[in-house]
Motif scaffolding. Structure first.
Motif, PDB file in Angstrom:
ATOM      1  N   ILE A  60       0.839  -1.205   0.000  1.00 36.11           N
ATOM      2  CA  ILE A  60       0.000   0.000   0.000  1.00 36.11           C
ATOM      3  C   ILE A  60       0.873   1.254   0.000  1.00 36.11           C
ATOM      4  CG2 ILE A  60      -1.700   1.314   1.337  1.00 36.11           C
ATOM      5  CD1 ILE A  60      -2.583  -1.410   2.521  1.00 36.11           C
ATOM      6  N   VAL A  61       0.457   2.266  -0.755  1.00 35.18           N
ATOM      7  CA  VAL A  61       1.090   3.580  -0.724  1.00 35.18           C
ATOM      8  C   VAL A  61       0.082   4.564  -0.159  1.00 35.18           C
ATOM      9  CG1 VAL A  61       2.091   5.447  -2.096  1.00 35.18           C
ATOM     10  CG2 VAL A  61       2.577   3.068  -2.698  1.00 35.18           C
ATOM     11  N   ASN A  62       0.477   5.288   0.892  1.00 34.18           N
ATOM     12  CA  ASN A  62      -0.365   6.311   1.506  1.00 34.18           C
ATOM     13  C   ASN A  62       0.169   7.688   1.151  1.00 34.18           C
ATOM     14  OD1 ASN A  62      -2.114   4.604   3.158  1.00 34.18           O
ATOM     15  ND2 ASN A  62      -0.263   4.149   4.308  1.00 34.18           N
ATOM     16  N   ILE A  63      -0.733   8.622   0.893  1.00 34.85           N
ATOM     17  CA  ILE A  63      -0.343  10.011   0.674  1.00 34.85           C
ATOM     18  C   ILE A  63      -1.028  10.840   1.753  1.00 34.85           C
ATOM     19  CG2 ILE A  63      -0.350  11.974  -0.888  1.00 34.85           C
ATOM     20  CD1 ILE A  63      -0.404   9.929  -3.198  1.00 34.85           C
ATOM     21  N   PHE A  64      -0.197  11.466   2.611  1.00 36.04           N
ATOM     22  CA  PHE A  64      -0.687  12.264   3.724  1.00 36.04           C
ATOM     23  C   PHE A  64      -0.632  13.744   3.390  1.00 36.04           C
ATOM     24  CE2 PHE A  64       0.861   8.417   5.764  1.00 36.04           C
ATOM     25  CZ  PHE A  64      -0.086   8.175   6.744  1.00 36.04           C
ATOM     26  N   SER A  85      10.141   0.765  -2.941  1.00 34.69           N
ATOM     27  CA  SER A  85      10.606   2.140  -3.033  1.00 34.69           C
ATOM     28  C   SER A  85       9.521   3.015  -3.641  1.00 34.69           C
ATOM     29  CB  SER A  85      11.867   2.201  -3.905  1.00 34.69           C
ATOM     30  OG  SER A  85      12.389   3.505  -3.926  1.00 34.69           O
ATOM     31  N   ILE A  86       9.512   4.291  -3.246  1.00 36.14           N
ATOM     32  CA  ILE A  86       8.616   5.296  -3.823  1.00 36.14           C
ATOM     33  C   ILE A  86       9.437   6.532  -4.153  1.00 36.14           C
ATOM     34  CG2 ILE A  86       6.451   4.515  -2.790  1.00 36.14           C
ATOM     35  CD1 ILE A  86       6.854   6.485  -0.534  1.00 36.14           C
ATOM     36  N   CYS A  87       8.989   7.267  -5.172  1.00 36.80           N
ATOM     37  CA  CYS A  87       9.733   8.450  -5.582  1.00 36.80           C
ATOM     38  C   CYS A  87       8.797   9.438  -6.281  1.00 36.80           C
ATOM     39  CB  CYS A  87      10.854   8.046  -6.536  1.00 36.80           C
ATOM     40  SG  CYS A  87      11.923   9.410  -7.012  1.00 36.80           S
ATOM     41  N   TRP A  88       8.861  10.698  -5.893  1.00 36.54           N
ATOM     42  CA  TRP A  88       8.134  11.766  -6.574  1.00 36.54           C
ATOM     43  C   TRP A  88       8.926  12.206  -7.787  1.00 36.54           C
ATOM     44  CZ3 TRP A  88       3.414  13.539  -4.945  1.00 36.54           C
ATOM     45  CH2 TRP A  88       3.030  13.271  -3.623  1.00 36.54           C
ATOM     46  N   ASP A  89       8.237  12.673  -8.841  1.00 37.48           N
ATOM     47  CA  ASP A  89       8.944  13.335  -9.930  1.00 37.48           C
ATOM     48  C   ASP A  89       9.322  14.735  -9.455  1.00 37.48           C
ATOM     49  OD1 ASP A  89       6.321  14.553 -10.162  1.00 37.48           O
ATOM     50  OD2 ASP A  89       6.896  15.152 -12.178  1.00 37.48           O
ATOM     51  N   MET A  90      10.167  15.426 -10.177  1.00 36.81           N
ATOM     52  CA  MET A  90      10.671  16.731  -9.741  1.00 36.81           C
ATOM     53  C   MET A  90       9.578  17.783  -9.587  1.00 36.81           C
ATOM     54  SD  MET A  90      13.737  16.324  -8.939  1.00 36.81           S
ATOM     55  CE  MET A  90      14.199  18.016  -8.665  1.00 36.81           C
ATOM     56  N   SER A  91       8.477  17.657 -10.318  1.00 36.44           N
ATOM     57  CA  SER A  91       7.389  18.628 -10.209  1.00 36.44           C
ATOM     58  C   SER A  91       6.552  18.401  -8.952  1.00 36.44           C
ATOM     59  CB  SER A  91       6.486  18.561 -11.442  1.00 36.44           C
ATOM     60  OG  SER A  91       5.720  17.364 -11.427  1.00 36.44           O
ATOM     61  N   ILE A  93       4.099  16.295  -8.838  1.00 39.79           N
ATOM     62  CA  ILE A  93       2.747  15.936  -9.264  1.00 39.79           C
ATOM     63  C   ILE A  93       2.569  14.423  -9.317  1.00 39.79           C
ATOM     64  CG2 ILE A  93       1.106  16.062 -11.178  1.00 39.79           C
ATOM     65  CD1 ILE A  93       2.330  18.804 -11.855  1.00 39.79           C
ATOM     66  N   TYR A  94       3.605  13.736  -9.794  1.00 40.70           N
ATOM     67  CA  TYR A  94       3.503  12.292  -9.990  1.00 40.70           C
ATOM     68  C   TYR A  94       4.338  11.541  -8.954  1.00 40.70           C
ATOM     69  CZ  TYR A  94       1.668  13.827 -14.456  1.00 40.70           C
ATOM     70  OH  TYR A  94       0.934  14.443 -15.432  1.00 40.70           O
ATOM     71  N   LEU A  95       3.843  10.358  -8.604  1.00 39.25           N
ATOM     72  CA  LEU A  95       4.528   9.502  -7.656  1.00 39.25           C
ATOM     73  C   LEU A  95       4.640   8.112  -8.272  1.00 39.25           C
ATOM     74  CD1 LEU A  95       5.545   9.252  -4.653  1.00 39.25           C
ATOM     75  CD2 LEU A  95       3.267   8.386  -4.142  1.00 39.25           C
ATOM     76  N   ALA A  96       5.828   7.538  -8.220  1.00 37.62           N
ATOM     77  CA  ALA A  96       6.041   6.177  -8.726  1.00 37.62           C
ATOM     78  C   ALA A  96       6.346   5.269  -7.540  1.00 37.62           C
ATOM     79  CB  ALA A  96       7.201   6.150  -9.711  1.00 37.62           C
ATOM     80  N   SER A  97       5.936   4.016  -7.670  1.00 39.30           N
ATOM     81  CA  SER A  97       6.258   3.019  -6.654  1.00 39.30           C
ATOM     82  C   SER A  97       6.693   1.740  -7.352  1.00 39.30           C
ATOM     83  CB  SER A  97       5.050   2.755  -5.755  1.00 39.30           C
ATOM     84  OG  SER A  97       3.926   2.340  -6.505  1.00 39.30           O
ATOM     85  N   VAL A  98       7.554   0.992  -6.683  1.00 37.02           N
ATOM     86  CA  VAL A  98       8.075  -0.229  -7.280  1.00 37.02           C
ATOM     87  C   VAL A  98       8.059  -1.357  -6.242  1.00 37.02           C
ATOM     88  CG1 VAL A  98      10.503   0.274  -6.765  1.00 37.02           C
ATOM     89  CG2 VAL A  98       9.946  -1.182  -8.693  1.00 37.02           C
ATOM     90  N   SER A  99       7.725  -2.541  -6.713  1.00 33.79           N
ATOM     91  CA  SER A  99       7.818  -3.758  -5.909  1.00 33.79           C
ATOM     92  C   SER A  99       8.481  -4.812  -6.782  1.00 33.79           C
ATOM     93  CB  SER A  99       6.420  -4.224  -5.475  1.00 33.79           C
ATOM     94  OG  SER A  99       5.639  -4.540  -6.598  1.00 33.79           O
ATOM     95  N   THR A 100       8.656  -5.998  -6.264  1.00 35.86           N
ATOM     96  CA  THR A 100       9.315  -7.033  -7.073  1.00 35.86           C
ATOM     97  C   THR A 100       8.407  -7.520  -8.198  1.00 35.86           C
ATOM     98  OG1 THR A 100       8.601  -8.739  -5.524  1.00 35.86           O
ATOM     99  CG2 THR A 100      10.816  -7.830  -5.234  1.00 35.86           C
ATOM    100  N   ASP A 101       7.110  -7.193  -8.146  1.00 36.41           N
ATOM    101  CA  ASP A 101       6.201  -7.655  -9.197  1.00 36.41           C
ATOM    102  C   ASP A 101       5.859  -6.592 -10.235  1.00 36.41           C
ATOM    103  OD1 ASP A 101       4.724  -6.349  -7.174  1.00 36.41           O
ATOM    104  OD2 ASP A 101       2.878  -7.366  -7.737  1.00 36.41           O
ATOM    105  N   MET A 102       6.058  -5.301  -9.917  1.00 37.15           N
ATOM    106  CA  MET A 102       5.712  -4.276 -10.903  1.00 37.15           C
ATOM    107  C   MET A 102       6.120  -2.875 -10.491  1.00 37.15           C
ATOM    108  SD  MET A 102       1.602  -3.646 -10.398  1.00 37.15           S
ATOM    109  CE  MET A 102       1.526  -2.751 -11.885  1.00 37.15           C
TER     110      MET A 102
END
Length: 104
Positions: A60-64, A85-91, A93-102
């Motif tokens: 799960i990814v939570n945004i507070f 791992s999770i990472c915001w783009d420089m703007s 606006i976008y957030l990426a998340s990664v797991s071993t499946d996708m």
């Protein structure tokens, strides 16, 4: 497990631990001010403004909302396995998340 400095309030940082808690720390005083549930793997402040904090626990990814300390969005779709791992783009606006499946 993870730590991130607030982008504009340089005396604040957020950490998370294996108990699914994230803590807001005052760097100057060395004390923590607030504990939130929902972050055991990663914590990342939104770049530049720091209005939002993304955290991950299990799949799960939570945004507070940083000001109200409330969950604005809980992303439960996408990952079957634990988010690594999770990472915001420089703007911020976008957030990426990664797991071993996708990547989501």
């Amino acid at each position: 497990m993870s730590i991130d400095f607030h982008p504009t309030k340089v005396d604040l940082l957020r950490s998370c631990d294996s108990n699914d808690e994230s803590r807001l720390w005052d760097v100057c005083g060395g004390d923590f001010n607030l504990i939130l549930k929902g972050g055991s793997r990663q914590v990342r402040f939104q770049p530049h403004l720091g209005h939002f904090l993304a955290s991950s626990t299990k799949n799960i990814v939570n945004i507070f909302d940083v000001e109200t300390n409330s969950i604005q969005k809980k992303v439960t779709k996408g990952h079957v396995k634990d988010v690594r791992s999770i990472c915001w783009d420089m703007s911020g606006i976008y957030l990426a998340s990664v797991s071993t499946d996708m990547v989501y």
